[in-house]
Design a protein around this motif. Structure first.
Motif, PDB file in Angstrom:
ATOM      1  N   GLU A   1     107.105 114.794  53.633  1.00 43.08           N
ATOM      2  CA  GLU A   1     108.035 114.039  52.804  1.00 43.08           C
ATOM      3  C   GLU A   1     107.330 112.817  52.193  1.00 43.08           C
ATOM      4  O   GLU A   1     106.835 111.949  52.921  1.00 43.08           O
ATOM      5  CB  GLU A   1     109.228 113.586  53.648  1.00 43.08           C
ATOM      6  CG  GLU A   1     110.178 112.641  52.965  1.00 43.08           C
ATOM      7  CD  GLU A   1     110.737 113.219  51.679  1.00 43.08           C
ATOM      8  OE1 GLU A   1     110.723 112.504  50.665  1.00 43.08           O
ATOM      9  OE2 GLU A   1     111.177 114.388  51.701  1.00 43.08           O
ATOM     10  N   PRO A   2     107.249 112.725  50.854  1.00 41.43           N
ATOM     11  CA  PRO A   2     106.528 111.596  50.224  1.00 41.43           C
ATOM     12  C   PRO A   2     107.006 110.230  50.678  1.00 41.43           C
ATOM     13  O   PRO A   2     106.183 109.344  50.959  1.00 41.43           O
ATOM     14  CB  PRO A   2     106.780 111.813  48.723  1.00 41.43           C
ATOM     15  CG  PRO A   2     107.008 113.284  48.588  1.00 41.43           C
ATOM     16  CD  PRO A   2     107.726 113.693  49.840  1.00 41.43           C
ATOM     17  N   GLU A   3     108.325 110.025  50.749  1.00 38.46           N
ATOM     18  CA  GLU A   3     108.853 108.708  51.140  1.00 38.46           C
ATOM     19  C   GLU A   3     108.350 108.296  52.521  1.00 38.46           C
ATOM     20  O   GLU A   3     108.127 107.117  52.786  1.00 38.46           O
ATOM     21  CB  GLU A   3     110.392 108.745  51.131  1.00 38.46           C
ATOM     22  CG  GLU A   3     111.010 108.808  49.744  1.00 38.46           C
ATOM     23  CD  GLU A   3     110.857 107.499  48.990  1.00 38.46           C
ATOM     24  OE1 GLU A   3     110.652 106.456  49.644  1.00 38.46           O
ATOM     25  OE2 GLU A   3     110.922 107.525  47.753  1.00 38.46           O
ATOM     26  N   THR A   4     108.190 109.267  53.399  1.00 37.58           N
ATOM     27  CA  THR A   4     107.784 108.978  54.775  1.00 37.58           C
ATOM     28  C   THR A   4     106.290 108.770  54.902  1.00 37.58           C
ATOM     29  O   THR A   4     105.836 107.903  55.670  1.00 37.58           O
ATOM     30  CB  THR A   4     108.220 110.135  55.704  1.00 37.58           C
ATOM     31  OG1 THR A   4     109.631 110.314  55.601  1.00 37.58           O
ATOM     32  CG2 THR A   4     107.838 109.848  57.157  1.00 37.58           C
TER      33      THR A   4
ATOM     34  N   ALA B   1      98.457 107.931  50.314  1.00 32.71           N
ATOM     35  CA  ALA B   1      98.461 108.042  48.851  1.00 32.71           C
ATOM     36  C   ALA B   1      97.095 107.715  48.267  1.00 32.71           C
ATOM     37  O   ALA B   1      96.617 108.411  47.357  1.00 32.71           O
ATOM     38  CB  ALA B   1      99.520 107.112  48.268  1.00 32.71           C
ATOM     39  N   ALA B   2      96.459 106.672  48.776  1.00 31.87           N
ATOM     40  CA  ALA B   2      95.148 106.286  48.256  1.00 31.87           C
ATOM     41  C   ALA B   2      94.099 107.345  48.571  1.00 31.87           C
ATOM     42  O   ALA B   2      93.197 107.601  47.751  1.00 31.87           O
ATOM     43  CB  ALA B   2      94.735 104.936  48.842  1.00 31.87           C
ATOM     44  N   ASN B   3      94.181 107.960  49.743  1.00 31.76           N
ATOM     45  CA  ASN B   3      93.254 109.035  50.083  1.00 31.76           C
ATOM     46  C   ASN B   3      93.396 110.203  49.106  1.00 31.76           C
ATOM     47  O   ASN B   3      92.398 110.723  48.595  1.00 31.76           O
ATOM     48  CB  ASN B   3      93.507 109.519  51.514  1.00 31.76           C
ATOM     49  CG  ASN B   3      92.661 108.808  52.550  1.00 31.76           C
ATOM     50  OD1 ASN B   3      91.471 109.100  52.699  1.00 31.76           O
ATOM     51  ND2 ASN B   3      93.264 107.861  53.256  1.00 31.76           N
ATOM     52  N   ILE B   4      94.629 110.619  48.843  1.00 32.69           N
ATOM     53  CA  ILE B   4      94.854 111.756  47.952  1.00 32.69           C
ATOM     54  C   ILE B   4      94.419 111.427  46.532  1.00 32.69           C
ATOM     55  O   ILE B   4      93.916 112.289  45.801  1.00 32.69           O
ATOM     56  CB  ILE B   4      96.336 112.164  47.984  1.00 32.69           C
ATOM     57  CG1 ILE B   4      96.719 112.685  49.378  1.00 32.69           C
ATOM     58  CG2 ILE B   4      96.646 113.224  46.925  1.00 32.69           C
ATOM     59  CD1 ILE B   4      98.198 112.948  49.561  1.00 32.69           C
ATOM     60  N   ALA B   5      94.561 110.166  46.136  1.00 33.62           N
ATOM     61  CA  ALA B   5      94.316 109.764  44.748  1.00 33.62           C
ATOM     62  C   ALA B   5      92.848 109.559  44.409  1.00 33.62           C
ATOM     63  O   ALA B   5      92.520 109.257  43.247  1.00 33.62           O
ATOM     64  CB  ALA B   5      95.078 108.474  44.454  1.00 33.62           C
TER      65      ALA B   5
END
Length: 391
Positions: free
Chosen positions: A135-138, A104-108
């Protein structure tokens, strides 16, 4: 370059030259190239021909010695380099993810630099993970080291798309993957492009990869100039020079069949209508066509149902919801070989072809493919005759 662009913008290189100090002849020499909005253009050629230098000049990681690069009609020299790069996605080999950061931090990264609110960033991360098939949760809280090479490349693509840039630069992004993973992520890129219609500049030295994904291919030769710029089918059937033909390797009709996209051939035309069309009017079209069926499309021209002539004969007024659902279709980026396999496994002898936004673009039958094969063979014979080869 507008923020949050929905699609791509054109890129134009005008007499672009790059000479490095003490480097002898220029790495790129007076390069002219027009890259249409919303297309994948592949820079193809051997090592040292200027592919990556050309790409890096587009986002000003390397400054041109002379010439100009226009992005969306505006000179890149007039755009602050940092702002320019934040609105151009960049994907490199082995993804280049930060190992100490979560997925998530990489994408953000870019949305955070652009000052997006936290809630918007979190929603965008989950949206992009879903878009690239993870899958986001995973995956959102995983670290890169726990991902396969193919998964890392998907995250790299998601990161490049984070701020919805109009332009995506991809520098040999799949070169380190095994053949199966590479083919899958190529397919994933083509699927994404159907939805997003970005302007993508893709560097590779792999001929098959270029022929599979490129709308246009620019074949480059030292010192940094384009020797042929055309659609894949044209390059295969009519190479511009001995250099191009030798670089492509031994060409055959079967290879062309594997690499020609459905959208490159003349498609069949069958009657179609919206749900509110009068059934009698559509019946007349079906009778004139003689094949006994038509397609019903929605408001965005996406195929909904097949309807047979016999069904139309019993309807008074609009077509409505009559007919059988379309369960199998063919994407216009699919190769003829894959399309043929899909046709052979289908319950019907004709399938709708879907273009951008899954809109109806025509139809494909075994006869259509057969005609395309004959055209390919004819072009191949003509090419050989022109070059003085035995047919």
């Amino acid at each position: 370059m507008a923020d949050g662009a929905a699609g791509g913008v054109p890129i134009e290189l005008r007499k672009v030259t790059k000479a490095f100090p003490g480097g002898g002849e220029p790495a790129v020499r007076e390069l002219d190239l027009h890259i249409p909005a919303g297309e994948i253009v592949v820079l193809l050629g051997p090592s040292g021909c200027g592919k990556t230098t050309t790409m890096r000049m587009i986002n000003r990681l390397i400054e041109p010695t002379s010439g100009d690069i226009l992005i969306g009609g505006r000179s890149s020299r007039d755009i602050d380099p940092d702002r320019l790069r934040r609105h151009i996605g960049y994907v490199i080999q082995q993804a280049g993810l930060f190992p100490h950061m979560t997925v998530a931090a990489n994408i953000a990264q870019v949305p955070r630099m652009l000052g997006w609110p936290r809630k918007r960033i979190a929603e965008r991360v989950d949206e992009l993970l879903t878009l690239v098939g993870l899958e986001p949760e995973t995956y959102r809280n995983s670290y890169p080291r726990r991902l396969s090479g193919g998964q890392q490349q998907r995250i790299g693509v998601a990161r490049a798309l984070a701020a919805d840039p109009p332009v995506l630069l991809m520098d040999e992004p799949f070169g380190a993957l095994d053949p199966i993973s590479r083919e899958r992520i190529q397919d994933e890129l083509l699927r994404l492009q159907e939805e997003l219609a970005k302007t993508i500049v893709f560097v590779t030295h792999d001929v098959d990869e270029a022929l599979k994904i490129g709308d246009h291919i620019a074949i480059m030769q030292r010192p940094g100039h384009v020797v042929q710029y055309a659609r894949p089918a044209e390059i295969l059937t009519n190479p511009a020079s001995d250099h191009v033909e030798q670089f492509l390797g031994g060409g055959s009709s079967m290879r062309l069949l594997r690499l020609t996209h459905v959208g490159d051939i003349e498609l069949d035309r069958i009657p179609y209508a919206s749900e509110d069309m009068d059934a009698r009017d559509l019946l007349r079209e079906v009778e004139l066509d003689g094949r006994g069926h038509a397609l019903i499309l929605d408001g965005m021209r996406r195929p909904l149902r097949w309807i047979a002539q016999a069904e139309l004969e019993g309807i008074q007024g609009p077509v409505g919801d009559a007919g059988e659902p379309v369960t199998v279709s063919i994407a216009h980026r699919m190769t003829l070989q894959d399309a043929l396999e899909t046709l052979l496994n289908a319950d019907t002898d004709v399938l709708p072809v879907l273009g951008r936004r899954r809109a109806y673009a025509g139809a494909l039958s075994l006869g259509t493919v057969q005609n395309a094969i004959q055209s390919i063979k004819a072009r191949e014979r003509e090419r050989r005759l022109r070059r003085g080869e035995a047919p």
